[in-house]
Design an enzyme around this catalytic site. Structure first.
Site, PDB file in Angstrom:
ATOM      1  CG  ASP A 138     -32.777  -5.163  49.819  1.00 38.52           C
ATOM      2  OD1 ASP A 138     -33.158  -5.787  48.806  1.00 38.52           O
ATOM      3  OD2 ASP A 138     -33.262  -5.336  50.957  1.00 38.52           O
ATOM      4  NE  ARG A 152     -33.773 -25.269  41.268  1.00 39.12           N
ATOM      5  CZ  ARG A 152     -33.407 -26.095  42.251  1.00 39.12           C
ATOM      6  NH1 ARG A 152     -34.309 -26.591  43.084  1.00 39.12           N
ATOM      7  NH2 ARG A 152     -32.136 -26.418  42.409  1.00 39.12           N
ATOM      8  CE1 TYR A 158     -34.101 -18.988  40.034  1.00 41.39           C
ATOM      9  CE2 TYR A 158     -34.231 -20.812  38.484  1.00 41.39           C
ATOM     10  CZ  TYR A 158     -33.603 -19.666  38.942  1.00 41.39           C
ATOM     11  OH  TYR A 158     -32.484 -19.193  38.292  1.00 41.39           O
ATOM     12  CE  LYS A 180     -34.179 -16.197  37.990  1.00 38.58           C
ATOM     13  NZ  LYS A 180     -33.398 -14.940  37.957  1.00 38.58           N
ATOM     14  N   PRO A 185     -21.448 -19.433  43.848  1.00 35.61           N
ATOM     15  CG  PRO A 185     -20.339 -17.734  45.008  1.00 35.61           C
ATOM     16  CD  PRO A 185     -20.863 -18.087  43.643  1.00 35.61           C
TER      17      PRO A 185
HETATM   18  P1  NAD Z   1     -25.482 -16.220  43.569  1.00 33.33           P
HETATM   19  O1  NAD Z   1     -26.859 -16.733  43.779  1.00 33.33           O
HETATM   20  O2  NAD Z   1     -24.342 -17.062  44.041  1.00 33.33           O
HETATM   21  O3  NAD Z   1     -25.340 -14.775  44.214  1.00 33.33           O
HETATM   22  C1  NAD Z   1     -26.445 -13.939  44.299  1.00 33.33           C
HETATM   23  C2  NAD Z   1     -26.002 -12.547  44.682  1.00 33.33           C
HETATM   24  O4  NAD Z   1     -27.188 -11.778  44.833  1.00 33.33           O
HETATM   25  C3  NAD Z   1     -25.244 -12.478  45.998  1.00 33.33           C
HETATM   26  O5  NAD Z   1     -24.084 -11.701  45.841  1.00 33.33           O
HETATM   27  C4  NAD Z   1     -26.256 -11.813  46.935  1.00 33.33           C
HETATM   28  O6  NAD Z   1     -25.647 -11.044  47.951  1.00 33.33           O
HETATM   29  C5  NAD Z   1     -27.054 -10.969  45.971  1.00 33.33           C
HETATM   30  N1  NAD Z   1     -28.383 -10.613  46.479  1.00 33.33           N
HETATM   31  C6  NAD Z   1     -29.244 -11.414  47.157  1.00 33.33           C
HETATM   32  N2  NAD Z   1     -30.335 -10.731  47.515  1.00 33.33           N
HETATM   33  C7  NAD Z   1     -30.174  -9.463  47.053  1.00 33.33           C
HETATM   34  C8  NAD Z   1     -30.942  -8.284  47.116  1.00 33.33           C
HETATM   35  N3  NAD Z   1     -32.136  -8.266  47.750  1.00 33.33           N
HETATM   36  N4  NAD Z   1     -30.453  -7.151  46.536  1.00 33.33           N
HETATM   37  C9  NAD Z   1     -29.272  -7.167  45.896  1.00 33.33           C
HETATM   38  N5  NAD Z   1     -28.486  -8.255  45.813  1.00 33.33           N
HETATM   39  C10 NAD Z   1     -28.936  -9.391  46.381  1.00 33.33           C
HETATM   40  O7  NAD Z   1     -25.274 -15.857  42.019  1.00 33.33           O
HETATM   41  P2  NAD Z   1     -25.708 -16.649  40.706  1.00 33.33           P
HETATM   42  O8  NAD Z   1     -25.986 -18.098  41.015  1.00 33.33           O
HETATM   43  O9  NAD Z   1     -24.711 -16.291  39.683  1.00 33.33           O
HETATM   44  O10 NAD Z   1     -27.135 -16.026  40.346  1.00 33.33           O
HETATM   45  C11 NAD Z   1     -27.266 -14.730  39.796  1.00 33.33           C
HETATM   46  C12 NAD Z   1     -28.525 -14.667  38.955  1.00 33.33           C
HETATM   47  O11 NAD Z   1     -28.448 -15.650  37.914  1.00 33.33           O
HETATM   48  C13 NAD Z   1     -29.810 -14.976  39.730  1.00 33.33           C
HETATM   49  O12 NAD Z   1     -30.862 -14.164  39.253  1.00 33.33           O
HETATM   50  C14 NAD Z   1     -30.068 -16.430  39.386  1.00 33.33           C
HETATM   51  O13 NAD Z   1     -31.421 -16.791  39.491  1.00 33.33           O
HETATM   52  C15 NAD Z   1     -29.596 -16.445  37.939  1.00 33.33           C
HETATM   53  N6  NAD Z   1     -29.285 -17.797  37.460  1.00 33.33           N
HETATM   54  C16 NAD Z   1     -28.321 -18.532  38.063  1.00 33.33           C
HETATM   55  C17 NAD Z   1     -28.063 -19.817  37.601  1.00 33.33           C
HETATM   56  C18 NAD Z   1     -27.016 -20.699  38.237  1.00 33.33           C
HETATM   57  O14 NAD Z   1     -27.004 -21.905  37.959  1.00 33.33           O
HETATM   58  N7  NAD Z   1     -26.125 -20.165  39.043  1.00 33.33           N
HETATM   59  C19 NAD Z   1     -28.793 -20.333  36.515  1.00 33.33           C
HETATM   60  C20 NAD Z   1     -29.770 -19.532  35.926  1.00 33.33           C
HETATM   61  C21 NAD Z   1     -30.016 -18.262  36.403  1.00 33.33           C
END
Ligand code: NAD
Length: 240
Positions: free
Chosen positions: A53, A138, A141, A145, A177
């Site tokens: 975590d 957002r 968020y 970021k 996901p």
């Molecule tokens: P996701 O949101 O589907 O998965 C997030 C993962 O983070 C999960 O496996 C979860 O178990 C883990 N997680 C949650 N809380 C946690 C904690 N306290 N400690 C450790 N792990 C933890 O994945 P995603 O959408 O690919 O997002 C990953 C990153 O990319 C994030 O920082 C997100 O903000 C960023 N991001 C995503 C997008 C998008 O459109 N998907 C766009 C821009 C930025």
């Protein structure tokens, strides 16, 4: 094998962008430590895996110091929906702790070892929704970021002479996901998906593999002349 001989540490490697990065890093020869809040999601990854975590400062810093990585990828993050009118203090604190403070703690833990070992590369996952562009609903968020971009630049300038490069990746909308969770949460999955795609000049959302490809570049020595930058990868969303 673009990451041969390098040790990498990845947070939130269980799914989405983090998983694609852990997979791609291993395929490029890195010795990967892949962590996630949920250990069950780490099944099938190559390398060392364990539950972590990132909001647990002591556990996060101990794991990073023990792994002594050449590449640190700070990927854990959460997307809150809503305008400033709907935002709560609890959401604000949660986002600061998970999205921002965890990256502060992770970088603080990894830097002394990287300097001692002669250098390293830190890759923070931010978002194009930050100080670069805004997206509707957002507020919390985008705030969190934008802070990542500020931290990335600050650490980059302080460590530029010590061999450590610090960059962040600013993805647009990427198929993961949690994206599907957000689409479902709107109450009309298909309409929300169509709206997300409609704002993409390329007419599609991105894939985690496309983000991982940029992470490989930033983690590798190929990007040796790049530090302190917010690397946008968004299918043209921020172009205007
Ligand atoms: P996701 O949101 O589907 O998965 C997030 C993962 O983070 C999960 O496996 C979860 O178990 C883990 N997680 C949650 N809380 C946690 C904690 N306290 N400690 C450790 N792990 C933890 O994945 P995603 O959408 O690919 O997002 C990953 C990153 O990319 C994030 O920082 C997100 O903000 C960023 N991001 C995503 C997008 C998008 O459109 N998907 C766009 C821009 C930025």
């Amino acid at each position: 094998m673009r990451l041969q001989g390098k040790r990498a540490f990845v947070t939130a490697a269980g799914q989405g962008i983090g998983r694609a990065i852990a997979d791609r890093f291993a395929a490029e020869g890195a010795e990967v430590t892949a962590t996630d809040l949920r250990a069950d999601l780490l099944a099938g990854l190559t390398g060392r895996t364990f539950a972590l975590d990132v909001t647990d400062k002591a556990a996060l810093q101990a794991a990073i110091i023990e792994a002594a990585p050449d590449i640190l990828v700070n990927c854990a993050g959460f997307v809150h929906s809503g305008t400033i009118a709907e935002a709560t203090d609890a959401e604000f604190d949660f986002a600061l702790n998970l999205n921002v403070r965890s990256q502060f703690h992770a970088m603080q833990a990894v830097l002394p070892g990287m300097v001692e070992r002669g250098g390293g590369s830190i890759v923070n996952i931010a978002s194009v929704v930050s100080s670069i562009i805004a997206a509707p609903n957002r507020f919390v968020y985008g705030m969190s970021k934008a802070a990542i971009i500020g931290m990335t630049k600050s650490v980059a300038i302080d460590y530029v002479t010590k061999g450590v490069r610090v960059n962040c990746i600013c993805p647009g909308t990427v198929d993961s996901p949690s994206l599907h969770d957000r689409l479902r949460a709107t109450g009309d999955y298909e309409a929300a998906k169509a709206a997300f795609i409609a704002r993409q000049p390329m007419g599609r959302i991105g894939t985690p593999g496309e983000i991982a490809a940029l992470a490989v570049y930033l983690g590798s020595d190929e990007s040796g002349f790049t530090t302190g930058q917010a690397h946008v990868i968004d299918g043209g969303w921020a172009v205007g």
